[in-house]
Design a protein around this motif. Structure first.
Motif, PDB file in Angstrom:
ATOM      1  N   LYS A  60       6.473  68.228  21.214  1.00 33.07           N
ATOM      2  CA  LYS A  60       5.978  67.021  21.874  1.00 33.07           C
ATOM      3  C   LYS A  60       4.569  66.708  21.385  1.00 33.07           C
ATOM      4  CE  LYS A  60       9.659  66.810  24.548  1.00 33.07           C
ATOM      5  NZ  LYS A  60      10.353  67.963  23.992  1.00 33.07           N
ATOM      6  N   PRO A  61       4.213  65.426  21.357  1.00 32.25           N
ATOM      7  CA  PRO A  61       2.859  65.067  20.932  1.00 32.25           C
ATOM      8  C   PRO A  61       1.811  65.508  21.951  1.00 32.25           C
ATOM      9  CG  PRO A  61       3.978  63.152  21.828  1.00 32.25           C
ATOM     10  CD  PRO A  61       5.016  64.247  21.747  1.00 32.25           C
ATOM     11  N   PHE A 119      -2.333  61.595   3.862  1.00 33.83           N
ATOM     12  CA  PHE A 119      -2.578  61.485   5.294  1.00 33.83           C
ATOM     13  C   PHE A 119      -1.323  60.992   6.019  1.00 33.83           C
ATOM     14  CE2 PHE A 119      -3.804  58.852   8.976  1.00 33.83           C
ATOM     15  CZ  PHE A 119      -4.401  59.837   9.759  1.00 33.83           C
ATOM     16  N   PHE A 120      -0.682  59.971   5.466  1.00 37.82           N
ATOM     17  CA  PHE A 120       0.544  59.439   6.069  1.00 37.82           C
ATOM     18  C   PHE A 120       1.728  60.232   5.513  1.00 37.82           C
ATOM     19  CE2 PHE A 120      -2.376  55.772   6.184  1.00 37.82           C
ATOM     20  CZ  PHE A 120      -2.363  55.535   7.544  1.00 37.82           C
ATOM     21  N   ARG A 121       2.312  61.053   6.341  1.00 37.63           N
ATOM     22  CA  ARG A 121       3.377  61.921   5.841  1.00 37.63           C
ATOM     23  C   ARG A 121       4.329  62.316   6.976  1.00 37.63           C
ATOM     24  NH1 ARG A 121      -1.091  64.880   6.948  1.00 37.63           N
ATOM     25  NH2 ARG A 121      -0.818  66.910   7.968  1.00 37.63           N
ATOM     26  N   HIS A 122       5.523  62.686   6.586  1.00 43.47           N
ATOM     27  CA  HIS A 122       6.519  63.264   7.491  1.00 43.47           C
ATOM     28  C   HIS A 122       7.537  64.005   6.640  1.00 43.47           C
ATOM     29  CE1 HIS A 122       9.219  59.991   6.334  1.00 43.47           C
ATOM     30  NE2 HIS A 122       8.316  59.108   6.707  1.00 43.47           N
ATOM     31  N   ASN A 164       7.368  70.396  12.071  1.00 43.72           N
ATOM     32  CA  ASN A 164       6.637  71.464  11.385  1.00 43.72           C
ATOM     33  C   ASN A 164       5.132  71.230  11.303  1.00 43.72           C
ATOM     34  OD1 ASN A 164       9.102  72.832  10.754  1.00 43.72           O
ATOM     35  ND2 ASN A 164       9.447  71.349   9.113  1.00 43.72           N
ATOM     36  N   VAL A 165       4.617  70.229  12.027  1.00 43.38           N
ATOM     37  CA  VAL A 165       3.190  69.922  11.968  1.00 43.38           C
ATOM     38  C   VAL A 165       2.648  69.801  13.383  1.00 43.38           C
ATOM     39  CG1 VAL A 165       1.423  68.383  11.070  1.00 43.38           C
ATOM     40  CG2 VAL A 165       3.579  68.618   9.839  1.00 43.38           C
ATOM     41  N   THR A 166       1.667  70.612  13.720  1.00 45.97           N
ATOM     42  CA  THR A 166       1.016  70.510  15.034  1.00 45.97           C
ATOM     43  C   THR A 166      -0.482  70.699  14.855  1.00 45.97           C
ATOM     44  OG1 THR A 166       1.385  72.875  15.405  1.00 45.97           O
ATOM     45  CG2 THR A 166       3.008  71.340  16.336  1.00 45.97           C
ATOM     46  N   PRO A 167      -1.304  70.122  15.702  1.00 50.94           N
ATOM     47  CA  PRO A 167      -0.891  69.182  16.756  1.00 50.94           C
ATOM     48  C   PRO A 167      -0.641  67.797  16.163  1.00 50.94           C
ATOM     49  CG  PRO A 167      -3.266  69.431  16.767  1.00 50.94           C
ATOM     50  CD  PRO A 167      -2.761  70.369  15.707  1.00 50.94           C
ATOM     51  N   LEU A 215      -5.805  65.468  13.187  1.00 49.22           N
ATOM     52  CA  LEU A 215      -4.598  65.294  13.994  1.00 49.22           C
ATOM     53  C   LEU A 215      -3.527  64.622  13.141  1.00 49.22           C
ATOM     54  CD1 LEU A 215      -6.048  64.000  17.387  1.00 49.22           C
ATOM     55  CD2 LEU A 215      -4.706  66.085  17.076  1.00 49.22           C
ATOM     56  N   HIS A 216      -2.342  65.194  13.132  1.00 46.32           N
ATOM     57  CA  HIS A 216      -1.241  64.554  12.426  1.00 46.32           C
ATOM     58  C   HIS A 216      -0.759  63.355  13.241  1.00 46.32           C
ATOM     59  CE1 HIS A 216       2.154  64.060   9.792  1.00 46.32           C
ATOM     60  NE2 HIS A 216       2.996  64.190  10.794  1.00 46.32           N
ATOM     61  N   MET A 217      -0.474  62.259  12.566  1.00 52.29           N
ATOM     62  CA  MET A 217      -0.125  61.014  13.253  1.00 52.29           C
ATOM     63  C   MET A 217       1.312  60.605  12.961  1.00 52.29           C
ATOM     64  SD  MET A 217      -1.872  57.240  12.730  1.00 52.29           S
ATOM     65  CE  MET A 217      -3.459  57.728  13.411  1.00 52.29           C
ATOM     66  N   ARG A 218       2.052  60.283  13.994  1.00 49.76           N
ATOM     67  CA  ARG A 218       3.373  59.663  13.854  1.00 49.76           C
ATOM     68  C   ARG A 218       3.284  58.228  14.354  1.00 49.76           C
ATOM     69  NH1 ARG A 218       7.598  63.334  11.978  1.00 49.76           N
ATOM     70  NH2 ARG A 218       6.251  64.613  10.668  1.00 49.76           N
ATOM     71  N   LEU A 219       3.890  57.315  13.610  1.00 51.36           N
ATOM     72  CA  LEU A 219       3.807  55.882  13.905  1.00 51.36           C
ATOM     73  C   LEU A 219       5.132  55.397  14.453  1.00 51.36           C
ATOM     74  CD1 LEU A 219       2.082  54.929  10.541  1.00 51.36           C
ATOM     75  CD2 LEU A 219       0.962  55.215  12.762  1.00 51.36           C
ATOM     76  N   ARG A 220       5.078  54.641  15.544  1.00 51.69           N
ATOM     77  CA  ARG A 220       6.302  54.147  16.181  1.00 51.69           C
ATOM     78  C   ARG A 220       6.166  52.665  16.477  1.00 51.69           C
ATOM     79  NH1 ARG A 220       8.554  56.864  21.714  1.00 51.69           N
ATOM     80  NH2 ARG A 220       6.822  55.744  22.667  1.00 51.69           N
ATOM     81  N   SER A 221       7.127  51.890  16.010  1.00 53.83           N
ATOM     82  CA  SER A 221       7.174  50.474  16.391  1.00 53.83           C
ATOM     83  C   SER A 221       8.370  50.222  17.280  1.00 53.83           C
ATOM     84  CB  SER A 221       7.187  49.561  15.155  1.00 53.83           C
ATOM     85  OG  SER A 221       8.234  49.890  14.275  1.00 53.83           O
ATOM     86  N   GLY A 222       9.591  50.606  16.811  1.00 59.78           N
ATOM     87  CA  GLY A 222      10.782  50.420  17.626  1.00 59.78           C
ATOM     88  C   GLY A 222      11.429  51.703  18.098  1.00 59.78           C
TER      89      GLY A 222
END
Length: 532
Positions: A81-82, A520-523, A126-129, A106-113
């Protein structure tokens, strides 16, 4: 309404009020992030309402985390969880969020929908936090009929975009997705196919400009980002190059009358023969006609196993029923379409029909933005270049009848899709493709039966290898599939990258390395900065 900062002490006081309510266990990360946001934004805002964390309010956090997620498989207690969810209200907030996440590592996840099939917009295995920056509050849409264009912000849904166009004109539309709750930000960045793709191409083929935030927190339009990056963001999938803030899209002409229909054939109604014929003609039909096939078991499961296979032909025709009947009688009489099957309506109502709304629903229902589909599921995709023979279809029916709730949707190509070069955008699935297949297995009892359903879809996918595209076996990036491979070291990315992008993958890697060299932008399946 935000207000300009005239007294930074007052802003600091607002921040302090929030932090007083944050319990010590909610980590200094959120506190540091909030302080950093204020230091890097020229506007104050209602900070409390923009943050969701499990320590502040576990119930609200859970509701927000699950609010737009389709795939419940990634919302189990065991999934990471974030630290918190941040909902920016203005573009400057997004800029500050990028700067602060980078500063605080801080690793960032982007959400639109929230529709990512593998949950990559709201889970980081596999990336925290990590934190989620949710763009759902950035949903402004400005339609300009004089220039046949519109600006749509990333948090707006596809349905909202359609509605706002319809609000201004009954004879304009946009060739994007069939699911109305898709976030336009993440949808177009993966290509975005829809029911008018054979006439006008993909949604991404009809993008004129964009606004993105790079890894340094700068807002860039097409001119500022350059043509290479503008090329990359129209098909490479989300979360690789920056934060999509808004798209400028080109409107397309639609007729005042559009005709839709659904005709269903079971195996007992010669369904196999009709589907074999559809494979031969679907990509060659009039470009105004889109006929997809929705295939699933039908009937009750009994001890004698008397379920059958249902094939539903769902069509949208940009014209009236008289001309549609002429086209069908000439090109696909085997379907047996009749005048009684045809329903004439406006373009906006045809969009709703395809999306699964009842005929009685008003266009305003598109503004609701809620997904009509939430379940545990696993999906895969294929592209087909030669008709699957009858015996191949019969083998597929046996596979489908062994699973509880499988679904497969076949979408036709041809028309404009065949005339656009496969290197025009990162989306390479163009000339030579007869149709695309989406494979789905769904279940409702969570982890209890997950292994069985995952095994089934992988076995079925293995069976279909002989009939799918080859060298490579291709896949659609917006139907994300982590079975194809993930970023776990040098060279690994090529295995999945060529399946989504073919020869465009190496160009994407080069652009990524130049534009976001620190990655920086990765997943798990973001474009890497280099490959072995």
């Amino acid at each position: 309404m935000a207000f300009a900062i005239s007294n930074r002490n007052a802003v600091a006081f607002l921040v302090t009020l929030l932090l007083v309510s944050v319990t010590p266990s909610s980590s200094t990360l959120q506190q540091d992030f909030i302080h950093c946001l204020v230091d890097n934004s020229d506007m104050a805002f209602p900070i409390r309402a923009s943050f969701f964390s499990p320590d502040q309010n576990a119930t609200l956090f859970k509701e927000e985390l699950e609010s737009s997620a389709q795939n419940l498989r990634y919302l189990t207690p065991s999934n990471p969880k974030p630290v918190f969810i941040f909902e920016p209200l203005y573009e400057t907030h997004v800029q500050a969020a990028v700067v602060c996440a980078k500063k605080l590592q801080l690793h960032m996840r982007l959400r639109s929908g929230g529709h990512d099939y593998e949950g990559l917009s709201f889970v980081a295995e596999n990336v925290t936090p990590f934190v989620i920056v949710d763009l759902s509050k950035l949903r402004q849409i400005d339609v300009d009929l004089d220039s046949n264009s519109a600006w749509a912000h990333a948090g707006a849904t596809v349905g909202e975009v359609y509605y706002r166009i319809h609000e201004k004109s009954q004879t304009h539309g946009f060739p994007a997705g069939l699911c109305s709750s898709l976030g336009i930000g993440g949808h177009l960045v993966g290509g975005a196919y829809g029911s008018m793709m054979r006439k006008f191409g993909l949604g991404a083929d009809n993008v004129l400009d964009a606004r993105i935030i790079d890894a340094n927190g700068k807002i860039l339009d097409r001119a500022a980002m350059g043509e290479d990056v503008f090329w990359a963001i129209r098909g490479a999938g989300g979360g690789s190059f920056g934060v999509i803030l808004a798209w400028k899209i080109k409107l397309v002409p639609v007729p005042a009358t559009v005709t839709v229909f659904t005709v269903t054939k079971t195996l007992e109604q010669d369904g196999t023969r009709v589907l074999y014929k559809w494979q031969q003609v679907a990509d060659k039909l009039d470009e105004d006609l889109f006929i997809r096939v929705i295939i699933q078991p039908a009937g009750k499961t009994t001890k004698t196993g008397n379920r059958t296979i249902s094939t539903s032909y769902q069509g949208q025709f940009l014209g009236d029923s008289n001309r549609l009947m002429q086209v069908m009688q000439k090109s696909f009489p085997e379907l047996g379409l009749t005048n009684k099957d045809c329903i004439e309506m406006s373009w906006i109502k045809s969009v709703m029909y395809i999306a699964g709304f009842p005929n009685s629903a008003a266009p305003e229902a598109l503004l609701d933005g809620k997904s009509l589909f939430k379940n545990h599921f696993k999906a895969k995709s294929d592209f087909v270049e030669e008709p699957i023979p009858v015996e191949g279809l019969e083998g597929l029916w046996k596979k489908l009848l062994k699973e509880d709730s499988p679904l497969t949707i076949w979408n036709p190509y041809g028309g404009m899709m065949s005339r656009i070069s496969e290197s025009e955008t990162p989306f390479p699935h163009r000339n030579g493709t007869l149709f695309k297949i989406q494979w789905l297995s769904t279940w409702s009892d969570g982890k209890a039966s997950e292994a069985r359903h995952m095994e089934w879809i992988r076995d079925m996918y293995s069976y279909m290898e002989q009939f799918a595209s080859k060298k490579p076996r291709r896949a659609y990036v917006n139907y994300r599939d982590l079975d194809l491979g993930v970023n776990e070291g040098e060279g690994d990315a090529r295995e999945w990258g060529v399946k989504y992008f073919k020869g465009n993958f190496e160009r994407l890697v080069k652009i990524k390395g130049e534009f976001d060299p620190e990655n920086f932008f990765r997943h798990e399946q973001s474009i890497p900065t280099k490959i072995g």
